[in-house]
Scaffold this active site. Structure first.
Site, mmCIF file in Angstrom:
data_model
loop_
_atom_site.group_PDB
_atom_site.id
_atom_site.type_symbol
_atom_site.label_atom_id
_atom_site.label_comp_id
_atom_site.label_asym_id
_atom_site.label_seq_id
_atom_site.Cartn_x
_atom_site.Cartn_y
_atom_site.Cartn_z
ATOM 1 C CG HIS A 128 31.108 42.320 39.055
ATOM 2 N ND1 HIS A 128 31.244 43.682 39.141
ATOM 3 C CD2 HIS A 128 32.274 41.874 38.521
ATOM 4 C CE1 HIS A 128 32.429 44.040 38.680
ATOM 5 N NE2 HIS A 128 33.076 42.954 38.305
ATOM 6 C CG ASP B 114 28.976 45.627 40.917
ATOM 7 O OD1 ASP B 114 29.082 44.613 41.633
ATOM 8 O OD2 ASP B 114 29.736 45.876 39.957
ATOM 9 C CB SER C 16 35.940 44.220 38.779
ATOM 10 O OG SER C 16 35.529 44.367 37.450
#
Length: 855
Positions: free
Chosen positions: A87, A139, A243
Site C-alpha cells: 500500500h 499487503d 507502514s
C-alpha cells in the site's frame, strides 16, 4: 494507529503469487547459501508507547523516501532487495515509477545518518497481483535496488521465516519505524528510530477483538496471511509512517521477520491490535521474485523450540480490555476531580487526564491585566486530588497556544512532579477522539471547572440530556453555516436540563464543564460554557477538537473510543443541513422537519386562565407570550386574572428533549386602539425561559407574507387533550377579503382559505395562531384568531412598533420581498362575492378566481 491505508500509496510491478499459502519451496533439510548470514546485529553498548532505539540495534531497518521525505519503512532482506508493504506504492489504484523512490540504509536519525549510512535508487517494485486494498491482504512489496547495499554493522539483512515456521502466540517481538508517536502526532526532531515491544496474538483472539464494536464502529475479518500483534489494552502500537516496516522476533540468536506493518484502526486503541502481513505465508512468492539474485534472502530453518506451541482454541470468546478511565462510584463523586491551589488565588477546578497530567482552564493562571505568560515559579503550586493523603507538586505548566480568557482554547495542562498510582479513588477522566459523536439524549452532568461558585441548589439541577446536533448548532452556531454531520467536530454541545430551574436563581458566578456518559463511562465532553447570564449553561465548547493537543503534550492522556454507536439515518440527520437566519436577539422560529406529530412546536404555549379556560399563546421572547385578548380577558375586565403559562407540552406529555416549563403571568399589555378593544395581548412572564427545543421564540415578519411561504393554523384538535395539530391554509389577498366581508373588517385583518379536508382540524375557542414557514426554513407568526371566526385572524405586522417597544427582544426578521397581498379597492368585487359573505360556496368559488384576482 491511524489506518495505514491512508498513507500516500505507490506501487510499480505486479506479479502473481503461485503457492502463496503453500509450504516452503525448499525442503526442511536444505540449507541457505553460506555467504549470507542474517538477523545478527552487531552488539551495541516511535511508534506509539515506544522509545528511542540504540544505533545499530536494527541494521535491516530502512527508510523509503518519496518526494524528498520519509513515507514508509522497509527491511533489507538481501544486498539488492528490500521488503515493504504494497500500500506504500499505490495512489488511487495507480502505480508510480520506481525511479521516484529511494532507499536510505543504515539510518538511525532522519536528521543525521550514522557512519556507514547510504542511499540507493530503486530499480523495480514488485507487488502481488491479487493486492487491491489492505483489508483484503497480500499487503507486501519487494524493491530491487539499483546497486547492492554496502553491508556492515549499520546495514545487515534480516532472516525470513519459511512457510512452515510457527511463531508462538504471546511471543514478545519488536516493531520499529519513524512513524507518528500518536495519532496525528509526528515523531519530533531529531527523528530517532523508535522501537516498541509487541506480543503476538493468535488468529482467533485477534478476530474476537476485532469483532467487538470499536473505533469508527468498524469490525474486521482477519484473513489468512495476516498476523496481529499488540495488547488488548492498547497504548503500544505502530502508527502512520511505520507502514512497511518489520516486526521481528528473536529465535536461537537470530532475528526473524514475522510481519510487515500493514494497517489498523487508529493507533494504540483499546482492543484494536496492529495488523501485519505474515511473511511466512509468502515464502514461495518472495523466492520466485528474487530468483537469480546472488546472494538472495536467507530462510534459515526454524531453531528448535524449547516447548511445543499448543494449538490455539477456536472459541469466539476473548478477554476484552475495558476502559481504564471515566469510572465513578456515583455522579458528583468524581475520582478525577482536581483542585489547583495557587497562592493568593481561589482554587481552580480541573480534571486528571493521565497519571501525570491535570487539565484546567488557562484563565485560572492568566493575569487579567497582562498579556504576558503566566508565572513560572511553580514551587508553591499544589494540586489536590481525591483520596490523596497529600497535595501533589507541579513540575510544569503548558498553556494552549491560543489560550485566552473567553475562547474555546482556554486550556492548560499541569504536569505533576510525581505520577499518581491509579485506583478506584484516583483515576483519570476519559477524553474523546476528534471523530467522537455524542448521541442526542446522552446522559450528561455539569462538573465544576475553573474558579467559581458551586451549584445553586440540589445536584439534580446539574443533570441533563444532550440535545441533537441540529438543534444545538442552530441555537448557538453561525446562521447559514452547515450543521456538522455526525462524526465531524461540532460547533457546540448543548445540555437540556431535566430539573426545572429555581425561579430567581442566578448562575452567573459559577463555572462548569460538561461530562457525558456512555456505557457507564464518563467523558469530559465540553469545556467553558458559553455566556448565559443568570441561566444555567446552555452550550459548551466541545473538547474533542483539543484531543490531539492534549495527547501531544501528555503522551499518555486517556483518549477513549466512542462506546455508544446506535445512531444512523433514523437517529440523527446524515445529510448536510443549514440553519435558518438569526435575528439580532438570536435564534427563532426553529423546528426540526422530522419532528413526530404533535411535538416540537417550541413556541406553542398553553395559557391557563383562572382555572376555567385554556388559550393558545406564542412565545415571542424569553419573557413574553402573545395571545388573543378575547381569550385571556373577559369583556369589560380591567384586572389581570391568575394566569399560568406552560411550554414544552404535547397534551399530557413533556417533550423528549427539553422539558415542561411553567411561568406565571405578572402583567398584560394591550396596544392603544381608538374606540376598539385591541385583538392582541402581550403577557409578561414571571421569569425568563431558557431557550431549548421545547421553549424557543418564534420569528416575526414586519411586512406581510414573504413570497413562497407556506402557511398553517396551529391549534388543538380537542381542548381537553391539547395535542397540537396544524391545518394548511392559503392567505387570501386583501381585495378578496374586503369583498367577502363588505368592508366591515377592522384594519389589518387576514382571511384564510383552508385546504380541502382541513377546515375542522383545529378547535377555535382557544384562539389559535396563524403561522407561515419561509423558504429558508424559519417559522414566522402572522396572526392570531379573531373571536367567533375560523377564517379571520388579527395580523401581527401592523403592531410591529408596539411589540418592539414593549418586548425589546422580539425577533423581527428583515423584510424580504413584497407583501403577499396587493392593495386594491372593493369596488372591483365580482357580484357573486359581494353577495356571498359567510357562504361556503363563495369560499370554494375563490379557487376559480385566484388567478384572475392575483393578476
Amino acid at each position: 494507529m491511524a489506518r495505514h491505508l491512508l498513507l500516500p500509496l505507490v506501487m510499480l510491478v505486479i506479479s502473481p503469487i503461485p503457492g502463496a499459502f503453500q509450504d516452503s519451496a525448499l525442503s526442511p533439510t536444505q540449507e541457505e547459501p553460506e555467504d549470507l548470514d542474517c538477523g545478527r546485529p552487531e552488539p551495541s553498548a516511535r511508534i506509539v508507547g515506544g522509545s528511542n532505539a540504540q544505533p545499530g540495534t536494527w541494521p535491516w531497518q530502512v527508510s523509503l523516501h518519496h518526494g524528498g521525505g520519509h513515507i514508509c519503512g522497509g527491511s533489507l532482506i538481501a544486498p539488492s532487495w528490500v521488503l515493504s508493504a504494497a500500500h506504500c506504492f499505490m495512489t488511487n489504484g495507480t502505480l508510480e515509477p520506481a525511479a521516484e523512490w529511494s532507499v536510505l540504509l543504515g539510518v538511525h536519525s532522519q536528521d543525521g545518518p550514522l557512519d556507514g549510512a547510504h542511499t540507493r535508487a530503486v530499480a523495480a517494485i514488485v507487488v502481488p497481483a491479487n493486492y487491491s486494498q489492505v483489508e483484503l491482504g497480500a499487503d507486501l512489496a519487494l524493491l530491487r535496488l539499483a546497486s547492492p547495499a554496502s553491508l556492515g554493522p549499520a546495514v545487515w539483512p534480516v532472516c525470513l521465516p519459511r512457510a512452515s515456521h510457527r511463531f508462538v502466540h504471546g511471543t514478545a517481538c519488536w516493531a520499529t519505524g519513524w512513524g507518528d508517536v500518536q495519532e496525528a502526532d509526528p515523531l519530533p526532531l531529531p527523528w530517532v528510530l523508535q522501537e516498541v515491544e509487541l506480543r503476538l496474538l493468535g488468529e482467533a483472539t485477534c478476530q474476537c477483538l476485532y469483532s467487538q464494536p470499536g473505533p469508527f464502529n468498524l469490525t474486521l475479518q482477519i484473513l489468512p496471511g495476516m498476523l496481529c500483534a499488540g495488547y488488548p489494552e492498547g497504548r503500544r502500537d505502530t502508527c502512520q509512517g511505520d507502514s512497511g516496516g518489520p516486526l521481528v522476533c528473536e529465535e536461537g540468536g537470530r532475528w526473524f521477520q514475522a510481519g510487515i506493518t500493514s494497517f489498523g484502526f487508529g493507533c494504540g486503541r483499546r482492543n484494536r491490535p496492529g495488523v501485519f502481513t505474515a511473511v511466512a505465508t509468502y515464502e514461495a512468492w518472495i523466492r520466485e521474485q528474487v530468483m537469480g539474485s546472488e546472494p538472495g534472502p536467507a530462510f534459515p530453518t526454524q531453531p528448535q523450540k524449547t516447548q511445543s506451541d499448543p494449538q490455539e482454541p477456536r472459541e469466539e470468546n476473548c478477554t476484552i480490555a475495558l476502559p481504564e478511565c471515566g469510572k465513578a462510584p456515583r455522579p458528583g463523586a468524581w475520582p478525577w476531580e482536581a483542585q489547583v491551589m495557587v497562592p493568593g488565588s481561589r482554587p481552580c477546578h480541573g480534571a486528571l487526564v493521565s497519571e501525570s497530567w491535570v487539565l484546567a482552564p488557562a484563565s485560572c493562571f492568566l493575569d487579567p491585566n497582562s498579556s504576558d505568560s503566566p508565572p513560572r515559579d511553580l514551587d508553591a503550586w499544589r494540586v489536590l486530588l481525591p483520596s490523596r493523603p497529600r497535595a501533589e507538586r507541579v513540575a510544569r505548566l503548558v498553556q494552549h497556544e491560543n489560550a485566552s480568557w473567553d475562547n474555546a482554547s482556554d486550556l492548560a495542562l499541569l504536569q505533576l512532579r510525581t505520577p499518581v498510582n491509579l485506583s478506584a479513588a484516583s483515576r483519570p477522566v476519559c477524553l474523546p477522539h476528534p471523530e467522537h459523536y455524542f448521541l442526542p439524549g446522552s446522559r450528561c452532568r455539569l462538573a465544576r471547572w475553573g474558579r467559581g461558585e458551586p451549584a445553586l441548589g440540589p445536584g439534580a439541577l446539574l443533570e441533563a440530556e444532550l440535545l441533537g446536533g441540529w438543534w444545538c448548532h442552530c441555537l448557538y452556531g453561525r446562521q447559514g453555516a452547515a450543521v456538522p454531520l455526525p462524526g465531524d467536530p461540532p460547533h457546540a454541545l448543548c445540555p437540556a436540563y431535566q430539573e426545572k430551574e429555581e425561579v430567581g436563581s442566578c448562575w452567573n458566578d459559577s463555572r462548569w464543564s460538561l461530562l457525558c456518559q456512555e456505557e457507564g463511562t464518563w467523558f469530559l465532553a465540553g469545556i467553558r460554557d458559553f455566556p448565559s447570564g443568570c441561566l444555567r449553561p446552555r452550550a459548551f465548547f466541545p473538547l474533542q477538537t483539543h484531543g490531539p493537543w492534549i495527547s501531544h503534550v501528555t503522551r499518555g492522556a486517556y483518549l477513549e473510543d466512542q462506546l455508544a454507536w446506535d445512531w444512523g439515518p433514523d437517529g440523527e440527520e446524515t445529510e448536510t443541513q443549514t440553519c435558518p437566519p438569526h435575528t439580532e436577539h438570536g435564534a427563532c422560529g426553529l423546528r426540526l422537519e422530522a419532528a413526530p406529530v404533535g411535538v416540537l412546536w417550541p413556541w406553542l404555549a398553553e395559557v391557563h386562565v383562572a382555572g376555567d379556560r385554556v388559550c393558545t399563546g406564542i412565545l415571542l421572547a424569553p419573557g413574553w407570550v402573545l395571545a388573543a385578548t378575547h381569550c385571556v380577558l373577559r369583556p369589560g375586565s380591567t384586572t389581570v386574572p391568575y394566569i399560568e403559562v406552560y411550554l414544552g407540552r404535547a397534551g399530557a406529555s413533556s417533550l423528549p428533549q427539553g422539558h415542561q416549563v411553567s411561568r406565571l403571568v405578572i402583567s398584560i399589555r394591550l396596544p392603544q386602539h381608538l374606540g376598539l378593544r385591541p385583538p392582541l395581548a402581550l403577557l409578561e412572564l414571571s421569569s425568563r425561559v431558557e431557550p431549548s427545543p421545547s421553549a424557543l421564540p418564534i420569528c416575526l415578519h414586519p411586512a406581510g407574507i414573504p413570497p413562497g411561504a407556506s402557511c398553517w393554523v396551529l391549534g388543538w384538535k380537542e381542548p381537553q387533550d391539547r395535542v397540537p395539530v396544524a391545518a394548511a391554509v392559503s392567505i387570501l389577498t386583501q381585495r378578496i377579503c374586503d369583498c367577502l366581508y363588505q368592508g366591515i373588517l377592522p384594519p389589518g385583518t387576514l382571511c384564510v382559505l383552508y385546504a380541502e379536508g382541513q377546515e375542522n382540524r383545529c378547535e377555535m375557542t382557544s384562539a389559535p395562531p396563524l403561522l407561515c414557514q419561509m423558504t429558508e426554513g424559519s417559522w414566522i407568526l402572522v396572526g392570531m384568531a379573531v373571536q367567533g371566526s375560523r377564517e379571520l385572524f388579527a395580523a401581527i405586522g401592523p403592531e410591529e412598533a408596539w411589540i418592539s417597544q414593549t418586548v425589546g427582544e422580539a425577533n423581527f426578521l428583515p423584510p424580504s420581498g413584497s407583501p403577499h397581498w396587493p392593495t386594491g379597492g372593493s369596488n372591483l368585487c365580482p357580484p357573486e362575492l359581494a353577495k356571498a359573505s359567510g357562504s361556503p360556496h363563495a369560499v370554494y368559488f375563490l379557487l376559480l378566481l385566484t388567478l384572475l384576482i392575483q393578476s
